[in-house]
Design a protein around this motif. Structure first.
Motif, PDB file in Angstrom:
ATOM      1  N   UNK A 284      -3.790   6.049  -2.265  1.00 52.46           N
ATOM      2  CA  UNK A 284      -5.254   5.703  -2.326  1.00 52.46           C
ATOM      3  C   UNK A 284      -5.502   4.322  -1.930  1.00 52.46           C
ATOM      4  N   UNK A 285      -4.602   3.511  -1.699  1.00 52.26           N
ATOM      5  CA  UNK A 285      -4.761   1.926  -1.134  1.00 52.26           C
ATOM      6  C   UNK A 285      -4.752   0.792  -2.127  1.00 52.26           C
ATOM      7  N   UNK A 286      -4.569   1.350  -3.489  1.00 57.26           N
ATOM      8  CA  UNK A 286      -4.612   0.039  -4.325  1.00 57.26           C
ATOM      9  C   UNK A 286      -3.897  -1.463  -4.030  1.00 57.26           C
ATOM     10  N   UNK A 287      -2.712  -1.097  -3.409  1.00 57.82           N
ATOM     11  CA  UNK A 287      -1.890  -2.358  -2.953  1.00 57.82           C
ATOM     12  C   UNK A 287      -2.535  -2.986  -1.715  1.00 57.82           C
ATOM     13  N   UNK A 288      -3.118  -2.280  -0.862  1.00 60.40           N
ATOM     14  CA  UNK A 288      -3.606  -3.019   0.326  1.00 60.40           C
ATOM     15  C   UNK A 288      -4.932  -3.599  -0.059  1.00 60.40           C
ATOM     16  N   UNK A 289      -5.592  -3.163  -1.057  1.00 59.09           N
ATOM     17  CA  UNK A 289      -6.824  -3.890  -1.466  1.00 59.09           C
ATOM     18  C   UNK A 289      -6.334  -5.264  -2.227  1.00 59.09           C
ATOM     19  N   UNK A 411       6.512   6.064  -2.357  1.00 61.54           N
ATOM     20  CA  UNK A 411       4.946   6.073  -1.750  1.00 61.54           C
ATOM     21  C   UNK A 411       4.657   4.606  -1.772  1.00 61.54           C
ATOM     22  N   UNK A 412       4.920   3.880  -2.742  1.00 61.21           N
ATOM     23  CA  UNK A 412       4.696   2.354  -2.635  1.00 61.21           C
ATOM     24  C   UNK A 412       5.031   1.627  -1.600  1.00 61.21           C
ATOM     25  N   UNK A 413       6.492   2.023  -1.166  1.00 58.28           N
ATOM     26  CA  UNK A 413       7.218   1.513  -0.207  1.00 58.28           C
ATOM     27  C   UNK A 413       6.783   1.843   1.172  1.00 58.28           C
ATOM     28  N   UNK A 417       4.933  -0.631   4.064  1.00 57.15           N
ATOM     29  CA  UNK A 417       5.541  -0.706   5.428  1.00 57.15           C
ATOM     30  C   UNK A 417       4.792  -0.326   6.575  1.00 57.15           C
ATOM     31  N   UNK A 418       3.654   0.644   6.339  1.00 55.98           N
ATOM     32  CA  UNK A 418       2.840   1.089   7.442  1.00 55.98           C
ATOM     33  C   UNK A 418       1.407   0.316   7.570  1.00 55.98           C
ATOM     34  N   UNK A 419       1.200  -0.245   6.355  1.00 56.68           N
ATOM     35  CA  UNK A 419      -0.145  -0.774   6.241  1.00 56.68           C
ATOM     36  C   UNK A 419      -0.638  -1.687   7.579  1.00 56.68           C
ATOM     37  N   UNK A 420       0.205  -2.846   7.579  1.00 57.96           N
ATOM     38  CA  UNK A 420      -0.086  -3.807   8.633  1.00 57.96           C
ATOM     39  C   UNK A 420      -0.129  -3.233  10.097  1.00 57.96           C
ATOM     40  N   UNK A 421       0.913  -2.384  10.562  1.00 59.83           N
ATOM     41  CA  UNK A 421       0.920  -1.554  11.741  1.00 59.83           C
ATOM     42  C   UNK A 421      -0.437  -0.842  11.941  1.00 59.83           C
TER      43      UNK A 421
END
Length: 474
Positions: A284-289, A411-413, A417-421
């Motif tokens: 759901x994107x919590x760590x990216x926020x 899932x966290x890992x 890993x893929x967020x910035x790319x």
């Protein structure tokens, strides 16, 4: 905590009706158990401030900095995966004590590190402990709490995780002036030692004792908290649940849960709900926020030069909203909070994507981000851990919680890993819209497949799950 929230029969809770002294005992047990959750939050958060100074002392490059942070996630995967079988074989209390020792060892290795590799080893050991408590604490709490307030007690897990994060940010802030990153780690040794000491006083879970044929041990624990006659009702109810659910009585030390049992047709719906919610919480994107928080605050004109200070601000918001969820989870139920949470997250993160795509004023970005964090904190954040302690039959609870926690860390890992790319490939706006779509899909999944567990026994939850998934009874 002592007053029932409904008029269901006396047999409804593990402890039936508690004496006033029993209520206080359960509260104390719950707080002691969640020292593990506090360490979960502290050890995952402390690196954010410490790394600012470690990278200078050890001359770490960008890959080494990333690995020091992310290796904890890999350790957590292993710890979560292994904890279920250990908890079933040896008990919840001994495992929690062992995890306290692991926490302390990891902190010593990190605080005394003489270079990159020793620091990395310390973070791996911390990760093993973090993964272990993420699976063990919900199991232990779910088996020790009366059903009428089980959600409130299980929500303590998320509250103490959030509190541990906040304390780690405050410790980072306090030591930042002296740049003493070793002191930041050493502070974590205090709750680690307290967890080990607490386990000398905590009782073993009555559910584990009954599952392993230790009826006298379970009765001694139950007699401390229930009204006269309550222990007999609990033991009888446990026996009925085992027969109705087709559970096999295990010999002491054999381990009551395993992968084969989790994949049995009658238990598989609980496993599917547990692992899908585990993945949903991260995708759901919590760590990216949270990753974007300092950037958005700086764009909003709030002077983001002190990243540690703004981490404290985010930590305070997380704790406050978790306290709100703590007071709602047994009043409104799990499903309403999950549905509201995912809907609010979908709307707010979609609007955040729009803000990035069209260049809306930074203050709106900040508002959308905070609404998203509030939406997560009131539902998906704590309720996932609540459900992890309630979905599975008693004989498979530890292994089921272990499976859910393992998928959560994996899932966290993957997201990390893929967020910035992904940002580099398609931009911030479309990336946040992907998370919004996942939240919308989550609403549909919860509405169709996730049962309400509030004030219900394992057999009732299991029957509802099998109905929703069209699964056989046994």
């Amino acid at each position: 905590m002592s007053e029932p929230l409904n008029t269901r029969p006396r047999e409804e809770s593990h402890f039936v009706h508690l004496t006033p002294q029993g209520v206080h005992r359960v509260r104390r047990w719950a707080m002691a158990i969640t020292l593990g959750s506090f360490l979960f939050g502290f050890d995952t958060g402390i690196i954010s401030g410490a790394l600012l100074f470690i990278r200078e002392d050890f001359g770490l490059d960008s890959f080494e900095q990333s690995s020091v942070v992310s290796v904890l996630l890999l350790g957590a995967v292993v710890g979560a995966l292994a904890s279920g079988r250990i908890a079933d074989r040896y008990g919840r209390r001994p495992l929690l004590a062992g995890l306290g020792v692991l926490f302390f060892l990891g902190i010593v290795l990190a605080a005394a590190a003489t270079g990159y590799w020793m620091l990395l080893l310390g973070r791996i050991v911390m990760g093993l402990a973090v993964g272990g408590v993420s699976a063990t604490v919900p199991t232990y709490l779910g088996e020790m709490a009366p059903a009428q307030v089980r959600g409130r007690v299980l929500s303590l897990n998320q509250l103490l995780i959030s509190t541990g994060l906040l304390v780690s940010y405050l410790v980072n802030w306090a030591f930042s002036g002296s740049e003493n990153w070793r002191g930041m780690f050493w502070i974590g040794g205090i709750p680690s030692a307290l967890l080990v000491l607490a386990c000398l006083w905590l009782p073993e879970s009555p559910v584990w004792s009954l599952t392993h044929g230790k009826t006298d041990q379970a009765r001694r624990t139950l007699d401390k908290v229930t009204e006269p006659g309550g222990t007999d009702l609990v033991v009888a109810r446990f026996g009925r649940t085992g027969r109705e659910g087709g559970q096999r009585r295990e010999e002491p030390g054999s381990g009551s849960g395993n992968l084969k049992a989790l994949l049995a047709p009658a238990v598989r719906p609980a496993l599917l709900v547990g692992v899908i919610l585990a993945a949903l919480q991260q995708f759901s994107g919590i760590n990216t926020i949270l990753y974007y928080a300092p950037t958005i605050m700086g764009q909003a004109g709030l002077s983001a030069s002190n990243a540690i200070f703004y981490s404290v601000f985010i930590g305070v918001i997380n704790v406050i909203i978790t306290v709100v969820a703590l007071n709602l989870v047994d009043r409104l139920g799990r499903r309403p909070l999950l549905l509201f949470s995912l809907a609010a997250m979908a709307v707010s993160i979609a609007l955040l994507g729009v803000a990035f795509a069209v260049g809306l004023p930074p203050v709106l970005m900040l508002i959308f981000m905070m609404l998203y964090i509030i939406g997560f904190g009131v539902g998906l954040g704590p309720v996932f851990w609540v459900l992890l302690g309630e979905l599975f039959p008693p004989a498979q609870r530890a292994e089921g919680s272990s499976a859910g926690a393992t998928v959560n860390w994996l899932s966290n890992f993957v997201v990390s890993l893929v967020f910035l790319p992904l940002i580099s490939a398609i931009g911030e706006g479309p990336t946040f819209w992907i998370f919004a779509v996942i939240c919308v899909l989550g609403v549909g999944f919860v509405a169709r497949f996730v049962p309400e567990t509030r004030s219900r026994h394992a057999d009732e939850v299991g029957a509802d799950l099998r109905r929703r998934w069209n699964a056989p009874t046994a």
